[in-house]
Structure formats: structure tokens, C-alpha cells
Design a protein around this motif. Structure first.
Motif, mmCIF file in Angstrom:
data_model
loop_
_atom_site.group_PDB
_atom_site.id
_atom_site.type_symbol
_atom_site.label_atom_id
_atom_site.label_comp_id
_atom_site.label_asym_id
_atom_site.label_seq_id
_atom_site.Cartn_x
_atom_site.Cartn_y
_atom_site.Cartn_z
ATOM 1 N N ILE A 264 13.824 -14.302 3.239
ATOM 2 C CA ILE A 264 14.876 -14.241 2.226
ATOM 3 C C ILE A 264 14.321 -13.909 0.843
ATOM 4 O O ILE A 264 14.973 -13.224 0.047
ATOM 5 N N LYS A 265 13.105 -14.341 0.546
ATOM 6 C CA LYS A 265 12.565 -14.214 -0.806
ATOM 7 C C LYS A 265 12.310 -12.781 -1.280
ATOM 8 O O LYS A 265 12.599 -12.455 -2.433
ATOM 9 N N PRO A 266 11.738 -11.891 -0.455
ATOM 10 C CA PRO A 266 11.396 -10.554 -0.968
ATOM 11 C C PRO A 266 12.612 -9.809 -1.507
ATOM 12 O O PRO A 266 13.699 -9.857 -0.928
ATOM 13 N N LEU A 267 12.416 -9.111 -2.628
ATOM 14 C CA LEU A 267 13.509 -8.365 -3.246
ATOM 15 C C LEU A 267 13.631 -6.956 -2.688
ATOM 16 O O LEU A 267 14.697 -6.344 -2.762
ATOM 17 N N PHE A 268 12.546 -6.420 -2.154
ATOM 18 C CA PHE A 268 12.562 -5.045 -1.667
ATOM 19 C C PHE A 268 11.901 -4.975 -0.302
ATOM 20 O O PHE A 268 11.038 -5.786 0.028
ATOM 21 N N SER A 269 12.322 -3.974 0.501
ATOM 22 C CA SER A 269 11.676 -3.759 1.791
ATOM 23 C C SER A 269 10.288 -3.181 1.561
ATOM 24 O O SER A 269 9.989 -2.645 0.493
ATOM 25 N N SER A 270 9.450 -3.257 2.564
ATOM 26 C CA SER A 270 8.041 -2.936 2.366
ATOM 27 C C SER A 270 7.736 -1.444 2.353
ATOM 28 O O SER A 270 6.737 -1.032 1.778
ATOM 29 N N VAL B 127 26.965 -1.617 2.377
ATOM 30 C CA VAL B 127 26.874 -1.473 0.920
ATOM 31 C C VAL B 127 25.567 -0.796 0.527
ATOM 32 O O VAL B 127 25.535 0.058 -0.367
ATOM 33 N N HIS B 128 24.476 -1.167 1.188
ATOM 34 C CA HIS B 128 23.183 -0.544 0.897
ATOM 35 C C HIS B 128 23.230 0.959 1.159
ATOM 36 O O HIS B 128 22.723 1.760 0.363
ATOM 37 N N VAL B 129 23.821 1.345 2.280
ATOM 38 C CA VAL B 129 23.869 2.764 2.623
ATOM 39 C C VAL B 129 24.834 3.506 1.698
ATOM 40 O O VAL B 129 24.604 4.667 1.351
ATOM 41 N N GLU B 130 25.907 2.854 1.279
ATOM 42 C CA GLU B 130 26.819 3.478 0.310
ATOM 43 C C GLU B 130 26.080 3.786 -0.994
ATOM 44 O O GLU B 130 26.287 4.850 -1.596
ATOM 45 N N ALA B 131 25.227 2.864 -1.419
ATOM 46 C CA ALA B 131 24.426 3.107 -2.622
ATOM 47 C C ALA B 131 23.463 4.268 -2.401
ATOM 48 O O ALA B 131 23.237 5.088 -3.300
ATOM 49 N N GLU B 132 22.895 4.358 -1.210
ATOM 50 C CA GLU B 132 21.988 5.459 -0.890
ATOM 51 C C GLU B 132 22.726 6.800 -0.946
ATOM 52 O O GLU B 132 22.188 7.802 -1.432
ATOM 53 N N ILE B 133 23.964 6.818 -0.483
ATOM 54 C CA ILE B 133 24.755 8.048 -0.526
ATOM 55 C C ILE B 133 25.050 8.442 -1.975
ATOM 56 O O ILE B 133 24.999 9.631 -2.330
ATOM 57 N N ARG B 134 25.344 7.468 -2.823
ATOM 58 C CA ARG B 134 25.577 7.779 -4.243
ATOM 59 C C ARG B 134 24.323 8.370 -4.872
ATOM 60 O O ARG B 134 24.397 9.305 -5.679
#
Length: 207
Positions: free
Chosen positions: A91-97, A161-168
Motif C-alpha cells: 500500500i505504501k509505494p506511490l508509484f509502480s516500479s 481511472v488510471h487508464v483514463e488518465a493515460e488516455i488523456r
């Protein structure tokens, strides 16, 4: 971070004592190997390793028809502690590796024709849009039938939501690449800009 272990221990808490096939089936149905980094093929090996470490224990064996016996595993107190630690780590990490697209654009896009790059990125955007439509439809169906909990539905919504941001982002970079023109056009523009004023060709005002 052992996400395979995290998933298996979590299923044992949620479902109670389970055999490896049950855990693997849940992994396949949720497609967690694709989006969650769980190594579905390593689940049985991970269960045996956790048994050796005292994180799970063999509760009993079961046999269905003529199939081989299946070991039913239960989580131990040590396994509960391990699950808590793994959950907190996840849960702690803010970004994927990893970000392969970022590496490709940052280090390997020099000299690439802008039109070709736009086509490649647009194809990726199209695949993302298809993915959103499919997952959103699946989420609504699972909710309607009562197959998933509100928390599970929220996890699926987070992925959307993550993928929607990627599309934007794709739309933004496509507009930037369209404005930049092709590599040849940019290079030609730079050559003109670097030409001394007295060396400009006729029509430039300084022939």
C-alpha cells in the motif's frame, strides 16, 4: 515485494482453508497476473515454500473422483503477521516500479519520425480505450449479479481511472507531436534558424 504470496495469504484469510487449485482459479478469474504482478504459475511453489516457513499449514487432503489428492492449506499465526507486513508494503509505494513507455520515449525516441511515433502511440491509445470499455462492462455485470464486493468494484474502478488518465496524456502528447511536425521539418527549420543573416537565399531579404 512478493505479490504472489500476498494474494495467496489474502485468499486463505478471505475464503478460509483452501487448496492450490481454488487459489489459482481466483487468480485466473480476476486476471491478477496481468494487472497485479502476481505470478499465477508459481502459486503452488509459493504455497509449498510458505508451508516450509510455517506461514501456512496443511489442514487436510481432499480427493475428487479419480483426481490426485489436493492439499488444503490454512494460514497460521505467522502467516497472519506476514500478510500484515506484505499488505503494508504493497500500500505504501506511490508509484509502480517500471515504466517501459517512459524509458522508450526518454532515451530511445531521438531521430524517430514524428508521424511514425504518433501512429504507434495512437495504436496504444486505441488499445487502452478498448480495455476500458471491456473492464467497465465486466465491472457493471459483476456488480449487477452481486459477484463482487463494493471494495472489489472500487479496485476495478481505480484501474479504469488510471487508464483514463493515460488516455488523456496520449491526447496531450499527440497534440504536441502534431505541432512539432516531422523530424525533417524540425531539422529544416533549425537549419534556417542557424543560417547567418548574410547567407540567406534570395527572397530572405539579405541576398
Amino acid at each position: 515485494m512478493n505479490l504472489t504470496r500476498l494474494m495467496a495469504l489474502g485468499v486463505l484469510v478471505r475464503s478460509g482453508p483452501s487448496h492450490g487449485h481454488h487459489i489459482r482459479r481466483i487468480a485466473e478469474l480476476t486476471d491478477v497476473g496481468e494487472w497485479g504482478g502476481v505470478s499465477v504459475g508459481a502459486l503452488y511453489r509459493e504455497l509449498r515454500a510458505m508451508e516450509r516457513e510455517g506461514l501456512v499449514e496443511a489442514a487436510r487432503t481432499e480427493r475428487v473422483g479419480n483426481r490426485p489428492e489436493r492439499t488444503v492449506y490454512a494460514i497460521t499465526e505467522e502467516g497472519q503477521l506476514e500478510l500484515s507486513a506484505l499488505r503494508e508494503q504493497a500500500i505504501k509505494p506511490l508509484f509502480s516500479s517500471h515504466d517501459p513507455l517512459g524509458v522508450a520515449l526518454l532515451f530511445a525516441a531521438d531521430g524517430v519520425d514524428r508521424a511514425d511515433l504518433r501512429r504507434t502511440l495512437r495504436a496504444r491509445r486505441g488499445m487502452l480505450a478498448i480495455w476500458i470499455a471491456e473492464v467497465a462492462a465486466e465491472r457493471e455485470q459483476l456488480l449487477r449479479k452481486g459477484y463482487i464486493s463494493p471494495l472489489a468494484a472500487s479496485v476495478m474502478r481505480r484501474a479504469i481511472v488510471h487508464v483514463e488518465a493515460e488516455i488523456r496524456w496520449h491526447d496531450e502528447i499527440d497534440a504536441e507531436l502534431a505541432g512539432a511536425g516531422t523530424e525533417a521539418e524540425v531539422a529544416a527549420g533549425g537549419a534556417v534558424a542557424d543560417t547567418p543573416a548574410g547567407d540567406q537565399t534570395p527572397g530572405g531579404g539579405n541576398a
